[in-house]
Design a protein around this motif. Structure first.
Motif, PDB file in Angstrom:
ATOM      1  N   GLU A   1     -43.606  46.752  14.069  1.00 25.93           N
ATOM      2  CA  GLU A   1     -42.415  46.140  14.647  1.00 25.93           C
ATOM      3  C   GLU A   1     -41.649  47.176  15.473  1.00 25.93           C
ATOM      4  O   GLU A   1     -41.618  48.356  15.146  1.00 25.93           O
ATOM      5  CB  GLU A   1     -41.507  45.603  13.535  1.00 25.93           C
ATOM      6  N   GLY A   2     -41.010  46.675  16.540  1.00 28.34           N
ATOM      7  CA  GLY A   2     -40.183  47.558  17.348  1.00 28.34           C
ATOM      8  C   GLY A   2     -40.523  47.473  18.820  1.00 28.34           C
ATOM      9  O   GLY A   2     -41.414  46.723  19.240  1.00 28.34           O
ATOM     10  N   PRO A   3     -39.805  48.241  19.640  1.00 30.80           N
ATOM     11  CA  PRO A   3     -39.978  48.155  21.094  1.00 30.80           C
ATOM     12  C   PRO A   3     -41.263  48.803  21.579  1.00 30.80           C
ATOM     13  O   PRO A   3     -41.868  49.627  20.888  1.00 30.80           O
ATOM     14  CB  PRO A   3     -38.752  48.916  21.625  1.00 30.80           C
ATOM     15  N   VAL A   4     -41.675  48.435  22.790  1.00 27.35           N
ATOM     16  CA  VAL A   4     -42.777  49.104  23.483  1.00 27.35           C
ATOM     17  C   VAL A   4     -42.156  50.198  24.351  1.00 27.35           C
ATOM     18  O   VAL A   4     -41.412  49.911  25.288  1.00 27.35           O
ATOM     19  CB  VAL A   4     -43.581  48.114  24.346  1.00 27.35           C
ATOM     20  N   HIS A   5     -42.428  51.451  24.021  1.00 26.67           N
ATOM     21  CA  HIS A   5     -41.801  52.572  24.723  1.00 26.67           C
ATOM     22  C   HIS A   5     -42.495  52.906  26.038  1.00 26.67           C
ATOM     23  O   HIS A   5     -41.842  53.217  27.030  1.00 26.67           O
ATOM     24  CB  HIS A   5     -41.794  53.811  23.821  1.00 26.67           C
ATOM     25  N   ASP A   6     -43.822  52.860  26.053  1.00 24.98           N
ATOM     26  CA  ASP A   6     -44.562  53.220  27.261  1.00 24.98           C
ATOM     27  C   ASP A   6     -45.976  52.665  27.161  1.00 24.98           C
ATOM     28  O   ASP A   6     -46.509  52.470  26.060  1.00 24.98           O
ATOM     29  CB  ASP A   6     -44.605  54.742  27.424  1.00 24.98           C
ATOM     30  N   VAL A   7     -46.583  52.421  28.331  1.00 24.65           N
ATOM     31  CA  VAL A   7     -47.959  51.948  28.388  1.00 24.65           C
ATOM     32  C   VAL A   7     -48.586  52.476  29.666  1.00 24.65           C
ATOM     33  O   VAL A   7     -47.925  52.567  30.701  1.00 24.65           O
ATOM     34  CB  VAL A   7     -48.023  50.398  28.331  1.00 24.65           C
ATOM     35  N   GLN A   8     -49.876  52.851  29.608  1.00 20.18           N
ATOM     36  CA  GLN A   8     -50.557  53.363  30.804  1.00 20.18           C
ATOM     37  C   GLN A   8     -52.049  53.069  30.742  1.00 20.18           C
ATOM     38  O   GLN A   8     -52.681  53.210  29.699  1.00 20.18           O
ATOM     39  CB  GLN A   8     -50.336  54.878  30.960  1.00 20.18           C
ATOM     40  N   TRP A   9     -52.594  52.665  31.908  1.00 21.34           N
ATOM     41  CA  TRP A   9     -54.031  52.462  32.050  1.00 21.34           C
ATOM     42  C   TRP A   9     -54.739  53.798  32.217  1.00 21.34           C
ATOM     43  O   TRP A   9     -54.171  54.747  32.755  1.00 21.34           O
ATOM     44  CB  TRP A   9     -54.323  51.614  33.288  1.00 21.34           C
ATOM     45  N   SER A  10     -55.985  53.864  31.784  1.00 14.48           N
ATOM     46  CA  SER A  10     -56.819  55.020  32.114  1.00 14.48           C
ATOM     47  C   SER A  10     -57.227  54.918  33.577  1.00 14.48           C
ATOM     48  O   SER A  10     -57.133  53.856  34.198  1.00 14.48           O
ATOM     49  CB  SER A  10     -58.072  55.052  31.235  1.00 14.48           C
ATOM     50  N   TYR A  11     -57.685  56.046  34.150  1.00  7.99           N
ATOM     51  CA  TYR A  11     -58.075  56.045  35.559  1.00  7.99           C
ATOM     52  C   TYR A  11     -59.234  55.075  35.809  1.00  7.99           C
ATOM     53  O   TYR A  11     -59.297  54.413  36.843  1.00  7.99           O
ATOM     54  CB  TYR A  11     -58.468  57.454  35.995  1.00  7.99           C
ATOM     55  N   ALA A  12     -60.139  54.954  34.840  1.00  5.25           N
ATOM     56  CA  ALA A  12     -61.271  54.044  35.001  1.00  5.25           C
ATOM     57  C   ALA A  12     -60.842  52.579  34.972  1.00  5.25           C
ATOM     58  O   ALA A  12     -61.536  51.706  35.495  1.00  5.25           O
ATOM     59  CB  ALA A  12     -62.313  54.300  33.911  1.00  5.25           C
TER      60      ALA A  12
END
Length: 515
Positions: free
Chosen positions: A275-286
């Protein structure tokens, strides 16, 4: 270890109160970077996405374009009352936004950098993060589009004299995101209105494929969205933010991470098991995996595949930032902003942690294009003191540090990761790296110790002992001696001297009694 001879060099754009300059990137020959371009007085500076050119805003009416390779000025544009400027991904076009008083005055101008002439003009009433740049390009500049009232207009990226060649009608559209590579799809956000939920839809850019959205996701309680395409234009991550948390668990509202695919195989929430907020998300280069930092502190970090199956758990800690190495092998998870600045470096291929360190008060953080170095910077106006740049090896050991009186910007020159060799030889020789200084700020550690050994991400601080007056210390020592216990606190020199004296007197008396 230096990059191979065939690899391009790394450059760093640094901007302070007196202007910007271009530094040679690591490895440094004498421990310090050399300057490729001396200081240029400016208000702003920015590379094109491919790094071939960079833009310098010198005043309210002048923007200059430089060649990144030669550091020579290509062309200068004069336009009064410039509020914003942006380069196209390959540096072919310059887009400017100027003050305007009437709709008849076309205040958004698209200039050709080659000829210096305007190729397209339009009126735009105001500017925000969602509406600037006004014209969006795919990475190869083949596709261009802009958001208008209730519709999206498409252009031929090679010839703007045709005007818009296609219109996609989307009532209420408030934000768009064109996929970068290839520019085959566009994501559209329509906010909640009159009881109708907000939605994100994916459309094909080709005119004959736009009759229906390829994917759609609706949701209530949505104040804003962040749209993130992967390389390959097959998947879209939608971070939905709400100003109010219905469960009253968070003062900052709530957030949900949605995932949509262009083939319609997945439309739904990413399964986050905390539970809780989503702080950060990132795709891989591929573009085949993505990493998420989520949950109430200590936050959890998970890597998912493109079917939303968890691949790797990176533990929990005081984290709110994820940075994926451009070569796709290493990740840095960190806690910046109001967090202490702990950083943990992971090898995604070997699925192990390879080092930890700390970089307090960091505002900027990014991997070098070759994936060998990680730079953090403390910049103004976010922080007015302790401004400077730090560069770490991919395993977290400190390579370079420079403090500056005032720093506004520090950016790597973008270069395609495909132009660099693999880092496998560095992994084999990680133990042979000589570290000049691995002491994190605020922690005392010997500089000869490299951060290759995995350690806890958040070292537990020792609890300070309560104050004890001198007479109480002596009483504790006496009590320990009386009961034959080892004292918990070290004795003073006088106390040790007196103790030895008493022991000798006891031995002497015992000897006399036995005789």
């Amino acid at each position: 270890m230096a990059a191979t001879d065939c690899s391009p060099t790394l450059d760093i754009l640094v901007r302070g109160p007196e202007g910007c300059s271009l530094w040679d990137g690591p490895p440094f020959s004498n421990g310090q970077p050399s300057v490729k371009l001396e200081r240029v007085a400016c208000k702003n500076a920015k590379f094109s996405d491919d790094g071939s050119r960079f833009m310098v805003t010198k005043s309210d009416s002048t923007v200059s374009i430089y060649d990144s390779g030669s550091s020579k000025e290509i062309r200068s544009f004069e336009a009064p009352n410039i509020l914003a400027a942006a380069l196209s991904p390959r540096g072919t076009y310059l887009q400017t936004f100027q003050k305007s008083s009437t709709p008849q005055e076309k205040n958004v101008v698209l200039w050709s950098v080659e000829t210096g002439e305007p190729v397209y003009q339009q009126f735009q009433k105001n500017m925000s993060k969602t509406t600037w740049p006004s014209i969006r390009f795919s990475s190869d500049e083949a596709v261009a589009c802009r958001m208008a009232t209730n519709e999206i207009q498409f252009f031929d990226g090679a010839d703007f004299s045709k005007g818009f060649i296609n219109r996609l009608r989307v009532p209420g559209v408030a934000a768009i995101e064109l996929s970068k590579e290839p520019g085959s799809h566009v994501a559209v956000y329509v906010p909640e209105s009159k009881g109708v939920p907000a939605s994100v839809q994916i459309y094909a850019c080709a005119k004959d494929l736009q009759s229906q959205p390829l994917a759609r996701r609706s949701f209530f309680r949505c104040s804003s969205v962040q749209l993130s395409w992967n390389n390959g234009s097959t998947g879209l991550l939608v971070l939905v933010q709400s100003d109010v948390d219905k469960t009253n668990q968070s003062y900052y509202g709530e957030s949900k991470l949605n995932y949509l695919t262009t083939d319609g195989s997945h439309e739904g929430l990413v399964p986050l098991h905390k539970e809780g907020p989503v702080h950060d998300v990132q795709w891989s280069y591929a573009g085949s995996e993505f990493a998420v930092v989520y949950g109430f502190m200590p936050a959890k970090v998970t890597v998912f595949d493109k079917k939303c199956n968890p691949l790797l758990q990176l533990g929990e800690g005081s984290y709110n930032t994820i940075r994926w190495n451009p070569k796709g092998r290493f990740l840095c998870i960190a806690g910046f902003g109001n967090l202490p600045g702990y950083m943990a470096f992971w090898d995604f291929i070997d699925k192990k942690q390879i080092g930890t360190t700390k970089s307090e008060l960091s505002v900027i953080s990014e991997w070098s294009p070759d994936g060998r170095y990680f730079m953090t910077a403390t910049t103004a106006p976010r922080l007015q003191v302790d401004n400077g740049i730090k560069i770490f090896h991919y395993n977290g050991s400190l390579y370079f540090k420079k403090m500056l009186e005032k720093l506004y910007q520090a950016d790597w020159k973008p270069v395609s990761p495909d132009r660099f060799g693999e880092i496998s030889e560095l992994v084999k020789s990680v133990d042979s790296l000589k570290v000049t200084d691995t002491k994190p700020q605020g922690q005392g550690s010997k500089s000869s110790q490299a951060s290759t050994k995995p350690v806890p991400a958040n070292p537990v601080a020792q609890k300070p002992t309560a104050y004890r007056p001198p007479h109480a210390k002596q009483a504790a020592l006496a009590q320990a001696e009386l009961f034959g216990e080892s004292p918990k606190e070290g004795m003073s020199k006088n106390a040790l001297k007196n103790k030895k004296k008493r022991e000798k007197q006891k031995e002497k008396k015992a000897g006399e009694g036995s005789s």
